[in-house]
Design a protein around this motif. Structure first.
Motif, PDB file in Angstrom:
ATOM      1  N   GLN A  89      19.823 -10.952  -1.531  1.00 12.74           N
ATOM      2  CA  GLN A  89      19.071 -11.613  -2.600  1.00 12.74           C
ATOM      3  C   GLN A  89      18.018 -12.548  -2.032  1.00 12.74           C
ATOM      4  OE1 GLN A  89      22.175 -13.318  -4.954  1.00 12.74           O
ATOM      5  NE2 GLN A  89      22.359 -11.500  -6.238  1.00 12.74           N
ATOM      6  N   SER A  90      18.334 -13.213  -0.925  1.00 13.53           N
ATOM      7  CA  SER A  90      17.348 -14.092  -0.288  1.00 13.53           C
ATOM      8  C   SER A  90      16.177 -13.271   0.235  1.00 13.53           C
ATOM      9  CB  SER A  90      17.981 -14.866   0.865  1.00 13.53           C
ATOM     10  OG  SER A  90      18.996 -15.713   0.384  1.00 13.53           O
ATOM     11  N   GLU A  92      15.173 -10.397  -0.918  1.00 17.61           N
ATOM     12  CA  GLU A  92      14.392  -9.922  -2.061  1.00 17.61           C
ATOM     13  C   GLU A  92      13.425 -10.996  -2.538  1.00 17.61           C
ATOM     14  OE1 GLU A  92      16.850  -8.337  -5.188  1.00 17.61           O
ATOM     15  OE2 GLU A  92      17.892  -7.019  -3.783  1.00 17.61           O
ATOM     16  N   ARG A  93      13.876 -12.240  -2.580  1.00 16.29           N
ATOM     17  CA  ARG A  93      12.995 -13.332  -3.019  1.00 16.29           C
ATOM     18  C   ARG A  93      11.858 -13.548  -2.030  1.00 16.29           C
ATOM     19  NH1 ARG A  93      17.789 -15.785  -4.827  1.00 16.29           N
ATOM     20  NH2 ARG A  93      17.974 -16.897  -2.866  1.00 16.29           N
ATOM     21  N   PRO A  97       8.249 -12.257  -4.054  1.00 17.68           N
ATOM     22  CA  PRO A  97       8.311 -13.557  -4.732  1.00 17.68           C
ATOM     23  C   PRO A  97       7.957 -13.504  -6.213  1.00 17.68           C
ATOM     24  CG  PRO A  97       6.479 -13.510  -3.174  1.00 17.68           C
ATOM     25  CD  PRO A  97       7.259 -12.244  -2.991  1.00 17.68           C
ATOM     26  N   GLY A  99       8.845 -11.092  -8.212  1.00 21.53           N
ATOM     27  CA  GLY A  99       9.954 -10.423  -8.888  1.00 21.53           C
ATOM     28  C   GLY A  99       9.589  -9.148  -9.627  1.00 21.53           C
TER      29      GLY A  99
END
Length: 126
Positions: A89-90, A92-93, A97, A99
């Motif tokens: 998840q980190s 992916e962010r 950024p 989303g």
């Protein structure tokens, strides 16, 4: 690349031998198909030959690549080692950024410096 009709990064062994001979014949009379066949086997190359890995193994670069260019394979390997334990998840962010579930070229170019990966934008966007 000129003998890679499908742009797959792989060429048949016969094409690899022919390409090697055409590139090296002016350097040495000792380069023969028989020698290259033996080297192919000794180096454990596959058929088809993954020529990108082969060229990287020997740090062979084209005439248009300056010596100051980063070793992209080394940089990507270093990034992989840094990210191996990072929560997905980190990542992916960091990679996406906004989303939108897609990593744009600009997002990727922005991502690399966060891990001290020194790749020029024109290379990172490739």
């Amino acid at each position: 690349r000129s003998v890679d009709d499908n742009f797959s990064g792989r060429i048949p062994k016969e094409k690899w031998i022919a390409a090697m001979i055409s590139q090296l014949q002016t350097v040495s009379d000792f380069i023969t198909p028989t020698l290259l066949d033996k080297l192919h086997s000794f180096w454990g190359l596959s058929d088809p030959v993954g020529y990108v890995r082969f060229l990287h193994r020997f740090q062979i670069r084209g005439p248009d690549q300056n010596d100051g260019a980063p070793d992209l394979m080394r940089e990507v390997s270093r990034l992989r080692r840094q990210l191996i334990d990072a929560p997905s998840q980190s990542l992916e962010r960091l990679l996406d950024p906004d989303g939108d579930r897609s990593v744009s070229q600009q997002e990727f170019i922005h991502f690399l410096p966060q891990f001290n990966i020194d790749v020029a934008p024109q290379h990172a966007g490739a």
